[in-house]
Design an enzyme around this catalytic site. Structure first.
Site, PDB file in Angstrom:
ATOM      1  N   ARG A   1       0.827  -1.214   0.000  1.00 48.04           N
ATOM      2  CA  ARG A   1       0.000   0.000   0.000  1.00 48.04           C
ATOM      3  C   ARG A   1       0.859   1.262   0.000  1.00 48.04           C
ATOM      4  O   ARG A   1       0.473   2.264  -0.605  1.00 48.04           O
ATOM      5  CB  ARG A   1      -0.928  -0.006   1.199  1.00 48.04           C
ATOM      6  CG  ARG A   1      -2.056  -0.998   0.979  1.00 48.04           C
ATOM      7  CD  ARG A   1      -2.967  -1.048   2.155  1.00 48.04           C
ATOM      8  NE  ARG A   1      -4.146  -1.836   1.838  1.00 48.04           N
ATOM      9  CZ  ARG A   1      -4.903  -2.416   2.734  1.00 48.04           C
ATOM     10  NH1 ARG A   1      -4.619  -2.305   4.011  1.00 48.04           N
ATOM     11  NH2 ARG A   1      -5.957  -3.115   2.370  1.00 48.04           N
TER      12      ARG A   1
ATOM     13  N   LYS B   1     -19.922 -16.793   0.223  1.00 47.16           N
ATOM     14  CA  LYS B   1     -21.340 -16.529   0.483  1.00 47.16           C
ATOM     15  C   LYS B   1     -22.061 -15.769  -0.615  1.00 47.16           C
ATOM     16  O   LYS B   1     -21.576 -14.753  -1.092  1.00 47.16           O
ATOM     17  CB  LYS B   1     -21.458 -15.711   1.766  1.00 47.16           C
ATOM     18  CG  LYS B   1     -21.163 -16.519   3.002  1.00 47.16           C
ATOM     19  CD  LYS B   1     -21.455 -15.673   4.218  1.00 47.16           C
ATOM     20  CE  LYS B   1     -21.291 -16.490   5.483  1.00 47.16           C
ATOM     21  NZ  LYS B   1     -21.218 -15.601   6.645  1.00 47.16           N
TER      22      LYS B   1
ATOM     23  N   GLY C   1     -10.277  -9.170  -1.861  1.00 49.05           N
ATOM     24  CA  GLY C   1      -9.191  -9.770  -1.094  1.00 49.05           C
ATOM     25  C   GLY C   1      -8.682 -11.113  -1.567  1.00 49.05           C
ATOM     26  O   GLY C   1      -7.518 -11.243  -1.959  1.00 49.05           O
TER      27      GLY C   1
ATOM     28  N   GLY D   1     -13.414  -3.974  -0.753  1.00 51.79           N
ATOM     29  CA  GLY D   1     -14.761  -3.488  -0.435  1.00 51.79           C
ATOM     30  C   GLY D   1     -15.199  -2.393  -1.387  1.00 51.79           C
ATOM     31  O   GLY D   1     -16.332  -2.393  -1.876  1.00 51.79           O
TER      32      GLY D   1
HETATM   33  P1  AMP Z   1     -15.128 -14.368  -0.112  1.00 47.06           P
HETATM   34  O1  AMP Z   1     -14.478 -13.601   0.979  1.00 47.06           O
HETATM   35  O2  AMP Z   1     -16.623 -14.399  -0.038  1.00 47.06           O
HETATM   36  O3  AMP Z   1     -14.595 -14.040  -1.482  1.00 47.06           O
HETATM   37  O4  AMP Z   1     -14.775 -15.890   0.180  1.00 47.06           O
HETATM   38  C1  AMP Z   1     -13.471 -16.366   0.137  1.00 47.06           C
HETATM   39  C2  AMP Z   1     -13.450 -17.666   0.877  1.00 47.06           C
HETATM   40  O5  AMP Z   1     -14.311 -18.588   0.276  1.00 47.06           O
HETATM   41  C3  AMP Z   1     -12.073 -18.324   0.899  1.00 47.06           C
HETATM   42  O6  AMP Z   1     -11.598 -18.303   2.214  1.00 47.06           O
HETATM   43  C4  AMP Z   1     -12.358 -19.742   0.431  1.00 47.06           C
HETATM   44  O7  AMP Z   1     -11.704 -20.729   1.207  1.00 47.06           O
HETATM   45  C5  AMP Z   1     -13.852 -19.872   0.610  1.00 47.06           C
HETATM   46  N1  AMP Z   1     -14.414 -20.910  -0.236  1.00 47.06           N
HETATM   47  C6  AMP Z   1     -14.354 -21.016  -1.553  1.00 47.06           C
HETATM   48  N2  AMP Z   1     -14.941 -22.169  -1.958  1.00 47.06           N
HETATM   49  C7  AMP Z   1     -15.411 -22.790  -0.867  1.00 47.06           C
HETATM   50  C8  AMP Z   1     -16.105 -24.002  -0.638  1.00 47.06           C
HETATM   51  N3  AMP Z   1     -16.432 -24.812  -1.644  1.00 47.06           N
HETATM   52  N4  AMP Z   1     -16.410 -24.341   0.628  1.00 47.06           N
HETATM   53  C9  AMP Z   1     -16.073 -23.514   1.636  1.00 47.06           C
HETATM   54  N5  AMP Z   1     -15.420 -22.344   1.492  1.00 47.06           N
HETATM   55  C10 AMP Z   1     -15.081 -21.986   0.249  1.00 47.06           C
END
Ligand code: AMP
Length: 416
Positions: A34, A217, A374, A397
């Site tokens: 950064r 999610k 991220g 974000g």
């Molecule tokens: P996000 O912050 O929503 O982009 O989510 C990133 C996280 O999603 C990472 O830590 C991944 O390990 C998790 N992730 C991706 N695929 C899966 C999965 N099939 N089951 C559980 N966690 C997952």
């Protein structure tokens, strides 16, 4: 005003940077990305012959002075990166003397702005929803305006180069801009690049345009998905969030990650994709495990036939083949979120492949690719492909909010 058109000679410039860098337990900077990201802007001010005032937040001190979050800890890193000594003002709200003493060609860093609750402008010690909250909020907004005015009084010109906080309407990121006329406020080089990269996908996309949305999610990216449906030709949904869509279609997903309350939204997204002619590509097959662990036994199943006791952990070759074709046919690519649990070496293959396809589409086919948020940034770095995509966004974000179609207060404040 465009930064390239501005001559800082003889001007005091106050630059909002994002120096929210990670520190180890001894207070040493563990990653100075950064700081380096802000250098082009900071160096231009000095090279033109201006006086440079830098301001940033670090961590979440929530309006209290916290020694472990003092920006004094990074003065040496900033000095080394800039190549000039950096002075330090230990009270951002009372830095008149340090500012007055600052000469052209010199640099000053203000203490962590969030030691003042006025920076974020959220009422302190009053619960949301209580009768006192509205009055406290109003009072805090007035104090925020005063704090912003104080910061503005230090300088002749304001530059915002902190993309990571561009989605926040804070004193230093947006309110301060009210105290400068259009000729004396501007985005820094890093912000300009971020905004251009996002415009390249949202406003000026070449088609076919493919978005790859992964991660854990649906709930955190529903706004992003909905906004993209009006823009993309292909929407690849992978990773943990894909299972909610598969379950919504009646598939068996074992104990894979999912959000039951979002099944109606998933159905809406699928119907909207159909109506808008968007090719929504869900995973076809998945590598599963019985424990959420790197060393768990791996087994492949069709994505809608995962037995009880198994959970989807990574994209299987059949999914990757289909996605490779889509990605290599694309002229614009936006990637946010891993397609598996890439932190586990044994389940990182799918995400690594996606990184490779995005890099190949960029390098060989001239696609414009924007990677942001991220974990997808961590993924392209992990696979050594960050310099093989068109742009890696530094502000997760802020980028997601921009892609949701929201106006970023940090950008709007400069443009108004
Ligand atoms: P996000 O912050 O929503 O982009 O989510 C990133 C996280 O999603 C990472 O830590 C991944 O390990 C998790 N992730 C991706 N695929 C899966 C999965 N099939 N089951 C559980 N966690 C997952």
């Amino acid at each position: 005003m465009k930064i390239n058109d501005f001559n800082f000679a003889g001007q005091k410039a106050i630059v909002r940077v994002d120096f929210n860098v990670p520190l180890d337990e001894n207070g040493n900077v563990t990653d100075d990305t950064r700081i380096r990201g802000a250098l082009p802007t900071l160096k231009k001010v000095l090279a033109d012959g201006g006086a440079l005032i830098m301001m940033s937040h670090m961590g979440k001190p929530k309006g209290k002075v916290k020694a472990e979050l003092s920006l004094s800890r990074i003065v040496k890193n900033v000095s080394d990166a800039l190549g000039v000594p950096v002075k330090f003002a230990k009270d951002a709200g009372n830095a008149e003397a340090e500012v007055a003493a600052l000469k052209n060609g010199e640099a000053l860093l203000l203490e962590n702005l969030r030691f003042y609750a006025e920076e974020e402008g959220k009422p302190v010690g009053v619960e949301k929803g209580t009768p006192e909250y509205d009055a406290a909020k109003k009072e805090m907004k007035a104090r925020q305006a005063d704090f912003a005015k104080k910061l503005a009084s230090y300088a002749d010109v304001y530059v915002n180069d902190a993309f990571g906080t561009a989605h926040r309407k804070h004193a230093s990121t947006a309110v301060i801009a009210d105290y400068f006329d259009a000729g004396h406020k501007m985005l820094g080089f890093l912000m300009e690049k971020e905004v251009t990269a996002i415009d390249n996908v949202l406003k000026n996309a070449q088609h076919p345009f493919t978005a790859i949305i992964g991660g854990s999610k649906v709930s955190s990216k529903l706004g992003v998905i909905k906004n993209l449906l009006d823009k993309v030709d292909n929407l690849i949904i992978g990773g943990g969030m894909g299972y909610t869509f598969i379950k919504a279609q009646g598939g068996k997903i074992g104990m894979s990650l999912h959000e039951d309350d979002l099944i109606p939204e998933a159905l809406n997204v699928m119907a909207a994709a159909k109506e808008k002619g968007v090719n929504l590509s869900l995973s076809a097959a998945t590598i599963c495990a019985q424990q959420f662990s790197n060393d768990a036994e791996r087994k492949e199943f069709p994505i809608d036939q995962i037995p009880d006791g198994w959970e989807g952990m990574d994209a299987a070759p059949e999914s990757l083949e289909a996605w490779k074709k889509i990605i290599l046919d694309s002229k614009t690519i936006l990637w946010n979120g891993p397609v598996g649990v890439f932190e586990f070496e044994n389940f990182a293959h799918g995400t690594g492949e996606i990184a490779k396809y995005v890099a190949e589409a960029t390098q060989k086919n001239g696609a414009f690719s924007l990677v942001g948020g991220g974990d997808s940034v961590a993924a392209v770095n992990k696979f050594g492909l960050a310099d093989k995509v068109s742009y890696v966004s530094t502000g997760g974000g802020a980028m997601l909010e921009a892609i949701e179609g929201k106006v970023l207060p940090g950008v709007a404040a400069i443009e108004k």
